[in-house]
Scaffold this active site. Structure first.
Site, PDB file in Angstrom:
ATOM      1  N   ASP A 112       0.841  -1.195   0.000  1.00  0.00           N
ATOM      2  CA  ASP A 112       0.000   0.000   0.000  1.00  0.00           C
ATOM      3  C   ASP A 112       0.882   1.253   0.000  1.00  0.00           C
ATOM      4  OD1 ASP A 112      -2.148  -1.693   0.235  1.00  0.00           O
ATOM      5  OD2 ASP A 112      -2.311  -1.459   2.409  1.00  0.00           O
TER       6      ASP A 112
HETATM    7  N1  URA Z   1      -1.297  -5.954   3.840  1.00  0.00           N
HETATM    8  C1  URA Z   1      -1.770  -4.702   3.853  1.00  0.00           C
HETATM    9  O1  URA Z   1      -2.801  -4.424   4.448  1.00  0.00           O
HETATM   10  N2  URA Z   1      -1.083  -3.769   3.181  1.00  0.00           N
HETATM   11  C2  URA Z   1       0.076  -4.006   2.547  1.00  0.00           C
HETATM   12  O2  URA Z   1       0.670  -3.086   1.980  1.00  0.00           O
HETATM   13  C3  URA Z   1       0.570  -5.313   2.540  1.00  0.00           C
HETATM   14  C4  URA Z   1      -0.140  -6.288   3.201  1.00  0.00           C
END
Ligand code: URA
Length: 250
Positions: free
Chosen positions: A107
Site C-alpha cells: 500500500d
Molecule cells: N497488507 C496490507 O494491508 N497492506 C500491505 O501493503 C501489505 C499487506
C-alpha cells in the site's frame, strides 16, 4: 553498448546453476561458446554476441535484474501513474532502462521490502496463490493485541468480503505508548496476499493497523541497512536463494 562478463557468471545469471555447479559443468565439457567447448569457466564473453550452449541447448541471453527496495511511505507500487509517484520513480535512470517492475504491491503507506525485477517468470511464481509464499510484516496496531488474536489468526479470520484467511502466525513483540494511544508491536506471517490483507485481518478482530512494514518475502529478508527510499541489486546469494526456493516449491 557491449559488456563483457565471465561465462560462469553469465550462465549463473541465466539460472542454469550456482557458480560452482557451472564450474563443474565446464569441467565436464558441457558448455560451448561459438561452437567450441569451453575449457576455462573464467572465459570472458560478450553476452549479446556469443552463441552459448549448455548441455547442447542454446542459452538465450536476457538481461535480468533484481533490486531490493526499502519502500518509503507515499509512493505507489506501480510502474507508472499519471498523478502519483511510483516506486520506479525512485530508481536511477540507468536502472529504469532495464524495465523492472514491482513484484506484488505494498500500500502507499506501507514501507519495507519490495522486490523489483524484469524476470517475469520468477515474479509470477512468487505471486502465484498456489505457491503460498510466506510474507512477514511488522506492524503497530492500536489497542492491545493478545493471545485471543493469535489463536484467531492461527485458525483463520473472516474478512469484510466473507473470505476466510489461511492460518497465519501472529507474534506479539511488545507495546508502546504514543500520546493517548497504547500501540502493540507485532509481527505477522501470512501465506497469501489478498488486497490490504494485514489491515483487513486486524479489522476483522476490531483493531486498526497504524504502521506497516514488510520484512521478508519467501527467503528474501529486508536489508535493514538500506534506508527507506533506497535500493540495491540482490547479491548472487540472494538470487540463488530465490531460485532454490522456486525449485523447492515446484
Ligand atoms: N497488507 C496490507 O494491508 N497492506 C500491505 O501493503 C501489505 C499487506
Amino acid at each position: 553498448m557491449s559488456k563483457r562478463i565471465r561465462i560462469d557468471k553469465l550462465l549463473a545469471h541465466m539460472g542454469l546453476g550456482t557458480r560452482s555447479e557451472i564450474k563443474k559443468a565446464v569441467k565436464l565439457g558441457k558448455v560451448a561458446v561459438n561452437g567450441a567447448v569451453v575449457k576455462d569457466s573464467g572465459l570472458i564473453v560478450d553476452p549479446e554476441l556469443a552463441v552459448v550452449a549448455f548441455d547442447g541447448d542454446p542459452v538465450v541471453y536476457r538481461d535480468v535484474v533484481y533490486f531490493m527496495l526499502n519502500k518509503p511511505q507515499g509512493v505507489i507500487s506501480a510502474t507508472e501513474d499519471g498523478r502519483e509517484r511510483t516506486v520506479i520513480d525512485l530508481l536511477e535512470q540507468q536502472d529504469r532502462l532495464r524495465e523492472p517492475f514491482p513484484v506484488g504491491r505494498l500500500d502507499k503507506d506501507t514501507v519495507g521490502l519490495l522486490l523489483l525485477t524484469n524476470d517475469g517468470q520468477l515474479a509470477h511464481e512468487l505471486l502465484s496463490p498456489r505457491k503460498h509464499v510466506a510474507k512477514t510484516y511488522e506492524a503497530l496496531v492500536q489497542g492491545e493485541v493478545g493471545d485471543a488474536d493469535k489463536q484467531q489468526f492461527a485458525s483463520g479470520v473472516t474478512l469484510d468480503d466473507g473470505y476466510v484467511t489461511m492460518p497465519a502466525e501472529l507474534r506479539i513483540l511488545g507495546s508502546e505508548q504514543q500520546e493517548e494511544d497504547l500501540l502493540s508491536r507485532i509481527s505477522l506471517t501470512i501465506m497469501e496476499g489478498k488486497f490490504h490483507q494485514v489491515k483487513r485481518m486486524f479489522e476483522a478482530v476490531g483493531k486498526k493497523v497504524v504502521y506497516l512494514k514488510r520484512v521478508s518475502m519467501g527467503p528474501l529478508m529486508l536489508d535493514e541497512s538500506l534506508p527507506e527510499g533506497s535500493y540495491r541489486e540482490l547479491t548472487d546469494d540472494e538470487v540463488e536463494l530465490l531460485r532454490t526456493h522456486r525449485r523447492a516449491s515446484e
